[in-house]
Design a protein around this motif. Structure first.
Motif, PDB file in Angstrom:
ATOM      1  N   LEU A 247      -8.947  11.448   0.008  1.00 54.83           N
ATOM      2  CA  LEU A 247     -10.338  11.938   0.673  1.00 54.83           C
ATOM      3  C   LEU A 247     -10.882  13.470   0.022  1.00 54.83           C
ATOM      4  CD1 LEU A 247      -8.273  12.287   3.965  1.00 54.83           C
ATOM      5  CD2 LEU A 247     -10.578  11.186   3.142  1.00 54.83           C
ATOM      6  N   ALA A 248     -10.249  14.313  -0.839  1.00 54.37           N
ATOM      7  CA  ALA A 248     -10.486  15.045  -1.409  1.00 54.37           C
ATOM      8  C   ALA A 248     -11.837  14.712  -2.420  1.00 54.37           C
ATOM      9  CB  ALA A 248      -9.166  15.759  -2.619  1.00 54.37           C
ATOM     10  N   ARG A 249     -11.514  13.741  -3.271  1.00 48.95           N
ATOM     11  CA  ARG A 249     -12.556  13.156  -4.597  1.00 48.95           C
ATOM     12  C   ARG A 249     -13.359  12.740  -3.522  1.00 48.95           C
ATOM     13  NH1 ARG A 249      -7.881  10.351  -7.065  1.00 48.95           N
ATOM     14  NH2 ARG A 249      -7.938   8.780  -6.197  1.00 48.95           N
ATOM     15  N   PRO A 255     -21.181  10.317  -2.990  1.00 51.81           N
ATOM     16  CA  PRO A 255     -22.372   9.929  -4.135  1.00 51.81           C
ATOM     17  C   PRO A 255     -21.610   8.983  -5.567  1.00 51.81           C
ATOM     18  CG  PRO A 255     -23.352  11.392  -2.690  1.00 51.81           C
ATOM     19  CD  PRO A 255     -21.848  11.901  -3.099  1.00 51.81           C
ATOM     20  N   GLY A 256     -20.845  10.140  -6.198  1.00 48.88           N
ATOM     21  CA  GLY A 256     -19.878   9.055  -7.150  1.00 48.88           C
ATOM     22  C   GLY A 256     -19.128   8.138  -7.128  1.00 48.88           C
ATOM     23  N   VAL A 257     -18.156   8.703  -6.367  1.00 45.38           N
ATOM     24  CA  VAL A 257     -17.400   7.269  -6.016  1.00 45.38           C
ATOM     25  C   VAL A 257     -17.409   6.402  -5.454  1.00 45.38           C
ATOM     26  CG1 VAL A 257     -15.513   6.737  -3.981  1.00 45.38           C
ATOM     27  CG2 VAL A 257     -15.366  10.013  -4.863  1.00 45.38           C
ATOM     28  N   LEU A 258     -19.035   5.951  -4.312  1.00 46.50           N
ATOM     29  CA  LEU A 258     -19.124   5.060  -4.113  1.00 46.50           C
ATOM     30  C   LEU A 258     -19.522   4.289  -5.295  1.00 46.50           C
ATOM     31  CD1 LEU A 258     -20.343   6.438  -0.468  1.00 46.50           C
ATOM     32  CD2 LEU A 258     -18.553   4.970  -0.962  1.00 46.50           C
ATOM     33  N   HIS A 259     -20.466   4.742  -6.169  1.00 45.98           N
ATOM     34  CA  HIS A 259     -21.167   4.070  -7.598  1.00 45.98           C
ATOM     35  C   HIS A 259     -19.972   3.929  -7.689  1.00 45.98           C
ATOM     36  CE1 HIS A 259     -23.368   3.996 -10.684  1.00 45.98           C
ATOM     37  NE2 HIS A 259     -22.988   4.255 -11.707  1.00 45.98           N
ATOM     38  N   ARG A 260     -19.747   4.574  -7.980  1.00 44.11           N
ATOM     39  CA  ARG A 260     -18.055   3.864  -9.335  1.00 44.11           C
ATOM     40  C   ARG A 260     -17.341   2.942  -8.518  1.00 44.11           C
ATOM     41  NH1 ARG A 260     -17.068   9.150  -9.826  1.00 44.11           N
ATOM     42  NH2 ARG A 260     -15.319   9.356  -8.543  1.00 44.11           N
ATOM     43  N   VAL A 261     -17.259   2.492  -7.470  1.00 39.84           N
ATOM     44  CA  VAL A 261     -16.940   1.476  -6.817  1.00 39.84           C
ATOM     45  C   VAL A 261     -17.347  -0.313  -6.674  1.00 39.84           C
ATOM     46  CG1 VAL A 261     -15.798   0.265  -4.438  1.00 39.84           C
ATOM     47  CG2 VAL A 261     -15.366   2.943  -5.028  1.00 39.84           C
ATOM     48  N   ARG A 262     -18.808   0.500  -6.550  1.00 36.39           N
ATOM     49  CA  ARG A 262     -19.927  -0.816  -6.278  1.00 36.39           C
ATOM     50  C   ARG A 262     -20.198  -1.369  -8.432  1.00 36.39           C
ATOM     51  NH1 ARG A 262     -23.030   2.314  -2.293  1.00 36.39           N
ATOM     52  NH2 ARG A 262     -22.908   0.912  -0.193  1.00 36.39           N
ATOM     53  N   TRP A 263     -19.838  -0.322  -9.193  1.00 32.65           N
ATOM     54  CA  TRP A 263     -20.211  -0.665 -10.572  1.00 32.65           C
ATOM     55  C   TRP A 263     -18.881  -1.020 -11.328  1.00 32.65           C
ATOM     56  CZ3 TRP A 263     -16.738  -0.017 -14.104  1.00 32.65           C
ATOM     57  CH2 TRP A 263     -17.125  -0.388 -15.565  1.00 32.65           C
ATOM     58  N   ARG A 318      -8.332  -2.273  -0.386  1.00 32.42           N
ATOM     59  CA  ARG A 318      -8.205  -3.603  -0.357  1.00 32.42           C
ATOM     60  C   ARG A 318      -9.873  -3.858   0.953  1.00 32.42           C
ATOM     61  NH1 ARG A 318      -2.414  -6.413   1.337  1.00 32.42           N
ATOM     62  NH2 ARG A 318      -1.992  -7.374  -0.944  1.00 32.42           N
ATOM     63  N   CYS A 319      -9.649  -2.711   1.602  1.00 32.51           N
ATOM     64  CA  CYS A 319     -10.748  -3.072   2.323  1.00 32.51           C
ATOM     65  C   CYS A 319     -11.684  -2.739   1.697  1.00 32.51           C
ATOM     66  CB  CYS A 319     -10.053  -1.933   3.517  1.00 32.51           C
ATOM     67  SG  CYS A 319      -8.946  -2.833   4.745  1.00 32.51           S
ATOM     68  N   SER A 320     -12.025  -1.269   1.272  1.00 31.84           N
ATOM     69  CA  SER A 320     -13.145  -0.760   0.042  1.00 31.84           C
ATOM     70  C   SER A 320     -13.503  -2.258  -0.409  1.00 31.84           C
ATOM     71  CB  SER A 320     -12.699   0.196  -0.837  1.00 31.84           C
ATOM     72  OG  SER A 320     -12.137   1.570  -0.279  1.00 31.84           O
ATOM     73  N   ARG A 321     -12.610  -2.101  -1.191  1.00 32.62           N
ATOM     74  CA  ARG A 321     -13.799  -3.889  -2.151  1.00 32.62           C
ATOM     75  C   ARG A 321     -14.398  -4.414  -1.280  1.00 32.62           C
ATOM     76  NH1 ARG A 321      -8.288  -3.997  -4.373  1.00 32.62           N
ATOM     77  NH2 ARG A 321      -8.109  -2.064  -5.703  1.00 32.62           N
ATOM     78  N   LEU A 322     -13.286  -5.247  -0.089  1.00 33.56           N
ATOM     79  CA  LEU A 322     -13.682  -5.904   0.982  1.00 33.56           C
ATOM     80  C   LEU A 322     -14.710  -5.811   1.097  1.00 33.56           C
ATOM     81  CD1 LEU A 322     -13.754  -8.958   2.407  1.00 33.56           C
ATOM     82  CD2 LEU A 322     -12.350  -7.439   4.499  1.00 33.56           C
ATOM     83  N   LEU A 323     -15.137  -5.035   1.278  1.00 35.82           N
ATOM     84  CA  LEU A 323     -16.519  -4.102   2.259  1.00 35.82           C
ATOM     85  C   LEU A 323     -17.748  -3.524   0.997  1.00 35.82           C
ATOM     86  CD1 LEU A 323     -15.449  -1.765   5.091  1.00 35.82           C
ATOM     87  CD2 LEU A 323     -16.117  -4.106   5.320  1.00 35.82           C
ATOM     88  N   LEU A 324     -17.681  -3.156  -0.101  1.00 34.60           N
ATOM     89  CA  LEU A 324     -18.501  -2.665  -1.116  1.00 34.60           C
ATOM     90  C   LEU A 324     -18.670  -3.988  -1.860  1.00 34.60           C
ATOM     91  CD1 LEU A 324     -17.422   1.491  -0.663  1.00 34.60           C
ATOM     92  CD2 LEU A 324     -18.968   0.103  -0.342  1.00 34.60           C
ATOM     93  N   TRP A 325     -17.526  -4.771  -2.526  1.00 33.94           N
ATOM     94  CA  TRP A 325     -18.590  -5.483  -3.762  1.00 33.94           C
ATOM     95  C   TRP A 325     -19.304  -6.871  -3.431  1.00 33.94           C
ATOM     96  CZ3 TRP A 325     -13.296  -6.005  -7.197  1.00 33.94           C
ATOM     97  CH2 TRP A 325     -12.616  -5.660  -7.417  1.00 33.94           C
TER      98      TRP A 325
END
Length: 325
Positions: A247-249, A255-263, A318-325
């Protein structure tokens, strides 16, 4: 230091090639070199590839060269400046072409190896290869103690700090999440040969080797054999994975966190495609990789039923990957 590795000769069944990739590592390099000299297993060569350091890294290597008794060799790096993956690939190619050492261990410039690190991993890897044969790609990796810049303990176990379970991580799950730390990894020559040349889609050299071990055997040593130094400039490092840390990150840089996950989602697909192609080229079974890639192409709702099969780790991951990948 000598500029090239010696010509090919008879393969030694106890000789380990330690592959040390350096870049502006003067601050901590001497402690790492001292820890290699203190290993209980001393039948090793230290192959060093530098990525264009402009600090005192090369001076330190030259100062330590006599202490290794001719076992340290600087491998010329024609592609210097292209980053850590190509730096390690340069070392891997040198060891493979030389053909002397039966085993290869990866080494970072800023850690400290505990005295039994080589001996313990080598014994496990030799035992693993004895079970399946020298032609089967095999890998062994160990746990690490997470320490700060002054080598004070942050967490006694890296895998528990990261909420990993590498002993149970399947070849399918490894396609999405790397649970093998490069500096803790030792492989046999069959895996080294399978790994090279490394495709452009490779995210990290250690991940690529871990994926290739899915076609053979991989074993985790549940013992911390390295002091894994965190100093703010690590290539990857041991980020906190608790909910407050995440949560702190997210609050600092959503935006940076979401960008890295999608990348990472795109990168894992590209790396898996490269793996599928490599396995087909070498006549190895690529079925589980092809199935994974087909699953990744489906909609979120279609992937929902199988996401636990392919995605490991905490449910939030797991859920983050499912939704953002």
């Amino acid at each position: 230091m000598t500029g090239t590795a010696p010509a090919s000769g008879p393969q030694s069944l106890s000789l380990v090639d330690i592959l040390l990739a350096t870049y502006n590592g003067a601050r901590h390099l001497a402690e790492q070199l001292d820890s290699l000299l203190a290993q209980t297993h001393q039948d090793f060569r230290l192959l060093v590839s530098d990525d264009g350091s402009n600090d005192a890294t090369l001076d330190i290597l030259n100062r330590y060269h006599p202490r290794f008794g001719g076992r340290m060799r600087l491998v010329p790096h024609a592609a210097a400046g292209q980053g850590v993956v190509r730096n390690f690939e340069n070392l891997m190619a040198a060891s493979l072409q030389d053909g002397v050492a039966a085993w290869v261990a990866f080494c970072d410039q800023d850690d400290v190896w505990l005295p039994g690190k080589i001996a313990t991993c080598l014994a496990r890897l030799q035992g693993l290869q004895a079970q399946v044969g020298a032609g089967v790609p095999c890998a062994v990796h160990c746990d690490l103690t997470v320490v700060d810049g002054a080598l004070q303990c942050v967490h006694p176990s890296f895998v528990r700090h990261q909420h990993y379970d590498p002993a149970r991580c399947s070849a399918e799950q490894m396609l999405s999440v790397n649970q093998v730390t490069g500096c803790a990894l030792m492989v046999n020559r069959a895996l080294l040969a399978l790994a090279l040349p490394m495709p452009q889609a490779v995210v990290m050299h250690d991940w690529w080797c871990a994926l290739l071990a899915g076609s053979g055997r991989r074993q985790f040593v549940d013992e911390p054999l390295i002091l894994y130094r965190q100093h703010g400039a690590n290539q990857l490092g041991a980020k906190g994975r608790s909910l407050p840390d995440r949560l702190a990150r997210l609050l600092r840089d959503a935006p940076g966190v979401l960008h890295r996950v999608r990348w990472l989602g795109r990168a894992t697909q590209a790396q898996s495609r490269a793996l599928c192609q490599r396995l087909r080229e070498r006549g190895l079974d690529d079925g589980y990789v092809a199935s994974y890639l087909a699953w990744r192409e489906r909609s979120v709702w279609q992937r929902l039923a199988g996401y636990r099969r392919y995605f490991t780790g905490p449910e939030l991951d797991r859920c983050s990957r499912l939704l953002l990948w």
